[in-house]
Design a protein around this motif. Structure first.
Motif, short mmCIF file in Angstrom:
data_model
loop_
_atom_site.label_atom_id
_atom_site.label_comp_id
_atom_site.label_asym_id
_atom_site.label_seq_id
_atom_site.Cartn_x
_atom_site.Cartn_y
_atom_site.Cartn_z
N TYR A 1 0.85 -1.19 0.00
CA TYR A 1 0.00 0.00 0.00
C TYR A 1 0.88 1.24 0.00
O TYR A 1 1.75 1.40 0.86
CB TYR A 1 -0.91 0.00 1.23
N PRO B 1 0.66 4.48 8.94
CA PRO B 1 0.41 3.04 9.02
C PRO B 1 1.64 2.22 9.38
O PRO B 1 1.54 1.23 10.10
CB PRO B 1 -0.11 2.70 7.63
N ALA C 1 -9.83 -4.43 1.55
CA ALA C 1 -10.39 -4.08 2.87
C ALA C 1 -9.29 -3.56 3.79
O ALA C 1 -9.48 -2.57 4.51
CB ALA C 1 -11.08 -5.30 3.49
N GLU C 2 -8.12 -4.20 3.74
CA GLU C 2 -6.99 -3.75 4.56
C GLU C 2 -6.50 -2.39 4.08
O GLU C 2 -6.16 -1.51 4.88
CB GLU C 2 -5.87 -4.78 4.52
N ARG C 3 -6.47 -2.19 2.75
CA ARG C 3 -6.11 -0.89 2.20
C ARG C 3 -7.04 0.20 2.72
O ARG C 3 -6.60 1.29 3.10
CB ARG C 3 -6.16 -0.93 0.67
N ASP C 4 -8.34 -0.09 2.77
CA ASP C 4 -9.30 0.90 3.25
C ASP C 4 -9.06 1.23 4.73
O ASP C 4 -9.19 2.37 5.15
CB ASP C 4 -10.73 0.38 3.06
N ARG C 5 -8.67 0.19 5.50
CA ARG C 5 -8.36 0.43 6.92
C ARG C 5 -7.13 1.33 7.05
O ARG C 5 -7.10 2.28 7.85
CB ARG C 5 -8.10 -0.90 7.63
N LEU C 6 -6.12 1.06 6.23
CA LEU C 6 -4.90 1.86 6.27
C LEU C 6 -5.15 3.29 5.78
O LEU C 6 -4.60 4.25 6.33
CB LEU C 6 -3.81 1.19 5.42
N ARG C 7 -6.00 3.43 4.76
CA ARG C 7 -6.36 4.78 4.27
C ARG C 7 -7.02 5.59 5.37
O ARG C 7 -6.77 6.79 5.52
CB ARG C 7 -7.33 4.67 3.08
N ALA C 8 -7.87 4.92 6.15
CA ALA C 8 -8.55 5.62 7.25
C ALA C 8 -7.54 6.09 8.29
O ALA C 8 -7.67 7.18 8.85
CB ALA C 8 -9.59 4.69 7.89
N LEU C 9 -6.50 5.27 8.53
CA LEU C 9 -5.45 5.68 9.47
C LEU C 9 -4.75 6.93 8.97
O LEU C 9 -4.49 7.87 9.73
CB LEU C 9 -4.43 4.55 9.65
N GLU D 1 -9.75 -9.05 0.39
CA GLU D 1 -9.18 -8.82 1.72
C GLU D 1 -8.12 -7.73 1.68
O GLU D 1 -8.02 -6.90 2.60
CB GLU D 1 -8.59 -10.12 2.27
#
Length: 202
Positions: free
Chosen positions: A39, A80, A65-73, A62
């Motif tokens: 990412y 990240p 989904a992890e990329r979206d979590r990291l983007r939110a961070l 998956e």
């Protein structure tokens, strides 16, 4: 945008190369043939990149989904890579402070202080067999009910005296953990008198 068909068709080259998906996610194909999700992001104006996991162990869905979590961070101002390092350190710390690990340290100490090899072996077996239910828990997170359940299991085998010895040994482990701050209480103390009393010969 990547698809599973495209991912399966990616072949290794002499040098690593990357194919972009969307919103910073990409797949890196290495000369070994390994395909790794990465990412790309910017933090404090500087470009950075973090490895997520290998494909197909982590699927395209998956990875997104992890990329979206990291983007939110990133949107929240976090880095990240720093978050991942902190989480990794926390996991390592937790693994280093399980009841079983602390008990093993204590047994080494007791052996050096003169506890007989036979007693050390007996206590190690007690940790590995009788107290196995709490062995993998962080020592600070072993509660009175959890310890009681482990000791009751020993009682149900008819090994009442072993249950009492296991409670006493657990108490030593908790006391050993409290001194350096790896635990803050000794749940074994709360179980004094709570176990079935051994039958005394008449």
């Amino acid at each position: 945008m990547l698809t599973d068909t495209k991912l399966r068709g990616l072949k290794p080259r002499a040098n690593p190369y990357r194919i972009a998906d969307t919103n910073g996610l990409c797949i890196e194909v290495r000369p070994t043939g390994a395909k790794v999700w990465r990412y790309r992001y910017r933090h404090d104006g500087k470009p950075s990149m973090i490895t997520i996991a290998e494909y197909p162990i982590v699927s395209l869905a998956e990875a997104r989904a992890e990329r979206d979590r990291l983007r939110a961070l990133v949107k929240g101002g976090a880095n990240p890579a720093q978050v991942a390092r902190t989480e990794r350190a926390a996991k390592q710390e937790q693994a280093a402070t399980t009841f079983a690990v602390v008990a093993a340290e204590l047994l080494v100490k007791r052996a050096k202080e003169g506890l007989s090899p036979g007693s050390v072996k007996r206590e190690r077996r007690m940790v590995e067999k009788d107290l196995v239910a709490i062995g993998g828990l962080p020592v600070a997170e072993v509660s009175v009910p959890t310890l009681r359940a482990a000791l009751r299991k020993i009682e149900r085998r008819g090994a009442v005296e072993t249950a009492h010895r296991a409670r006493a040994l657990a108490g030593l482990v908790f006391r050993y953990a409290i001194a350096p701050g790896r635990a803050d209480r000794n749940p074994a103390n709360d179980l004094v008198g709570a176990l079935t009393q051994p039958q005394t010969p008449t």
